[in-house]
Motif scaffolding. Structure first.
Motif, short mmCIF file in Angstrom:
data_model
loop_
_atom_site.label_atom_id
_atom_site.label_comp_id
_atom_site.label_asym_id
_atom_site.label_seq_id
_atom_site.Cartn_x
_atom_site.Cartn_y
_atom_site.Cartn_z
N UNK A 161 -8.28 16.85 -1.98
CA UNK A 161 -6.95 16.45 -2.50
C UNK A 161 -5.89 16.68 -0.95
N UNK A 162 -6.32 17.50 -0.20
CA UNK A 162 -5.50 18.10 0.87
C UNK A 162 -5.55 16.66 1.86
N UNK A 163 -6.82 16.48 2.11
CA UNK A 163 -6.91 15.25 3.15
C UNK A 163 -6.37 13.89 2.66
N UNK A 164 -6.37 13.92 1.45
CA UNK A 164 -5.65 12.60 0.86
C UNK A 164 -4.21 12.43 1.09
N UNK A 165 -3.61 13.34 1.36
CA UNK A 165 -2.25 13.40 1.54
C UNK A 165 -1.58 14.23 2.82
N UNK A 166 -2.29 14.45 3.85
CA UNK A 166 -1.83 15.30 4.99
C UNK A 166 -1.21 14.39 6.00
N UNK A 167 -1.03 13.00 5.60
CA UNK A 167 -0.60 12.14 6.50
C UNK A 167 -1.73 11.30 7.34
N UNK A 168 -2.91 11.56 7.47
CA UNK A 168 -3.64 10.99 8.56
C UNK A 168 -4.09 9.61 8.10
N UNK A 169 -4.47 9.36 6.47
CA UNK A 169 -5.04 8.07 6.02
C UNK A 169 -3.87 6.89 6.26
N UNK A 170 -2.79 7.43 5.99
CA UNK A 170 -1.48 6.55 5.95
C UNK A 170 -0.89 6.06 7.26
N UNK A 171 -1.25 6.92 8.26
CA UNK A 171 -0.69 6.63 9.53
C UNK A 171 -1.12 5.30 10.38
N UNK A 172 -0.27 4.38 10.32
CA UNK A 172 -0.27 3.33 11.07
C UNK A 172 -0.82 2.32 10.14
N UNK A 173 -0.98 2.33 8.81
CA UNK A 173 -1.66 1.34 8.10
C UNK A 173 -0.48 1.03 7.01
N UNK A 174 -0.44 -0.09 6.40
CA UNK A 174 0.25 -0.58 5.22
C UNK A 174 0.12 0.54 4.16
N UNK A 175 1.38 0.95 3.48
CA UNK A 175 1.18 1.74 2.41
C UNK A 175 1.98 1.31 1.22
N UNK A 176 1.58 1.66 -0.13
CA UNK A 176 2.08 0.87 -1.21
C UNK A 176 3.56 1.97 -2.00
N UNK A 177 2.89 3.08 -2.66
CA UNK A 177 3.51 4.03 -3.22
C UNK A 177 4.51 3.42 -4.58
N UNK A 178 4.48 2.32 -4.81
CA UNK A 178 5.18 1.95 -5.99
C UNK A 178 4.74 2.50 -7.27
N UNK A 179 3.32 3.00 -7.38
CA UNK A 179 2.95 3.62 -8.56
C UNK A 179 3.87 4.88 -8.57
N UNK A 180 3.75 5.53 -7.72
CA UNK A 180 4.57 6.80 -7.35
C UNK A 180 5.92 6.94 -7.76
N UNK A 181 6.60 5.59 -7.36
CA UNK A 181 8.34 5.48 -7.60
C UNK A 181 8.00 5.21 -9.14
N UNK A 182 7.49 4.56 -9.65
CA UNK A 182 7.74 4.28 -11.15
C UNK A 182 7.29 5.65 -11.96
N UNK A 183 6.04 6.23 -11.35
CA UNK A 183 5.86 7.48 -12.37
C UNK A 183 6.89 8.54 -11.99
N UNK A 184 7.48 8.70 -10.94
CA UNK A 184 8.54 9.96 -10.95
C UNK A 184 9.53 9.59 -11.92
#
Ligand code: NZQ
Ligand code: ZN
Length: 378
Positions: free
Chosen positions: A243-266
């Motif tokens: 869970x830490x590695x999933x959102x410490x920035x590493x896997x999202x750096x320099x690649x396209x990201x979505x986040x719409x599920x989170x925006x709707x979920x919030x």
């Protein structure tokens, strides 16, 4: 690839690490210990923190609620200002840690710190903070984001600042001993969706990002498959690290990201109080169905590399739903306490927050959100 990667948080991982916080906080600093509704008093964490801080001057502020509100946090800000606090120590889950990020930024800000949440100001300075994590889920313990709500307007917004990265994060999996099944399942689902938000987009050239995201997803699938072992220390330490590695920035750096599920979920959480991860579990599978054409290459890559499913993206989405359901997390919006205004409430809120072109290509419109929510009410 063209990016800058920064993550200054020292991770202290493993049983007994709480006492190591003294290596990161100067004895001259006056510390404010911040926690939630009291779980830390039932699992020995509060005692370990008190013992570690016995040579320090420290105060405490308890009562940060899940989905922390400015109404509560501003009381801690007042205390931090009046008592001239030098260091804030967050002890809890994502809500307490996010709340502390707001506190450290607000303590050195003269105006209404909601400015950071509605985007009218950015953080210019902040007190230093550290985190003792008791619920693996959000990754907040070593990232620069915070999600904060406002009761008065029923809003849930976020801000990012490199100034609010915790100096250190203690990840001691034995603190998970008192977690309910519901919170453990929430953590697993949140980490899964975080990885997907940075992976199920469109193909990119990064073998490292894709490979690591797939490793994290495979790890989470294997934890869901071995759900009966969830009280086993090895199971728990794996969830905490993934869970830490999933959102410490590493896997999202320099690649396209979505986040719409989170925006709707919030927005769903803001209106209906649905647990963060549970809001994601009802939105994400339907979003993947509606956006299937744009996401087809990554869905198919995930099928092959994570699940061993070839050329059947609907089967990939069904598999994701089955994982959530298998650990007791519903994918049906009707299982939550919603009302018949749900679609207009969520789309109007997204509109007022400027979220009208979401997703990695800006193609998730409010019309798509209506379709997603309609399909989510199974
Ligand atoms: O308040 P206490 O008594 O501590 O109880 C909490 C709370 O009721 C309990 N809990 C935590 N550790 C425990 C425990 N109970 C028993 N034993 C333990 N060891 O769990 C309940 C939920 O806690 P909370 O902190 O709200 O959960 P979580 O970590 O899932 O955090 C959710 C919040 O983080 C935000 C969410 O929107 C939500 O507000 N997020 C933050 C992100 C970030 N900063 O990067 C990203 C995420 O996507 C997410 O949006
Ligand atoms: Zn999340």
């Amino acid at each position: 690839m063209n990016f800058s990667y920064y993550n200054p948080t020292t991770i202290q991982f493993g049983e007994g690490q709480i006492k190591s916080i003294v290596n990161f906080i100067d004895k001259k600093q006056k510390v404010l210990v911040v926690y939630g509704g009291g779980s830390i008093k039932k699992n020995g964490v509060y005692e370990q923190v008190s013992k570690a801080l016995e040579d320090y001057t420290w105060l405490e502020f308890g009562g940060i609620e899940p989905n922390p509100t400015v109404e509560t946090l501003n009381k801690a800000v007042k205390l931090a200002k009046e008592d001239k606090i030098d260091f804030v120590l967050a002890v809890g889950g994502g809500s307490v840690i996010d709340g502390c990020k707001y506190i450290v930024a607000s303590a050195l800000y003269q105006n209404d710190a909601w400015d950071f949440l509605d985007g009218s100001a950015s953080v210019q300075k902040a007190l230093p903070m550290g985190a003792i994590l008791t619920l693996p889920a959000t990754g907040s313990e070593s990232n620069n984001g915070a999600v904060v709500s406002k009761k008065a307007t029923g809003e849930k917004r976020f801000f990012h600042s490199n100034l609010v990265f915790p100096k250190f994060a203690v990840l001691d999996p034995t603190t998970m001993s008192t977690l309910s099944d519901r919170q453990i399942a929430n953590g697993l689902v949140d980490a899964f969706v975080h990885t997907c938000e940075q992976y199920i987009t469109y193909p990119n050239s990064s073998l490292v990002h894709d490979g690591y995201a797939e490793t994290l997803l495979k790890g989470l699938v294997s934890l869901a498959d071995s759900w009966d072992n969830r009280n086993n220390p090895i199971w728990q330490e794996n969830l905490m690290w993934i869970a830490n590695q999933a959102l410490n920035g590493l896997i999202g750096t320099g690649v396209p990201q979505d986040w719409a599920t989170h925006m709707i979920g919030h927005e769903l959480t803001a209106f209906y109080g649905i647990d963060h991860a549970r809001s994601l579990a009802v939105v994400q599978p339907q979003l993947l169905r509606i956006m299937q054409d744009e996401k087809q290459e990554k869905l198919s890559q995930m099928g092959t590399n994570v699940f061993g499913i070839k050329d059947d993206n609907e089967a990939v989405i069904k598999k994701i739903e089955n994982i959530y359901e298998s650990i007791g997390v519903s994918t049906n919006l009707n299982d939550h306490n919603i009302d018949d205004q749900v679609i207009s409430n969520i789309t109007n809120a997204l509109k007022s927050h400027g979220m009208v072109k979401m997703g990695e290509k800006g193609s998730i419109t409010l019309e798509a959100v209506s379709q997603i929510l309609t399909q989510a009410m199974k």
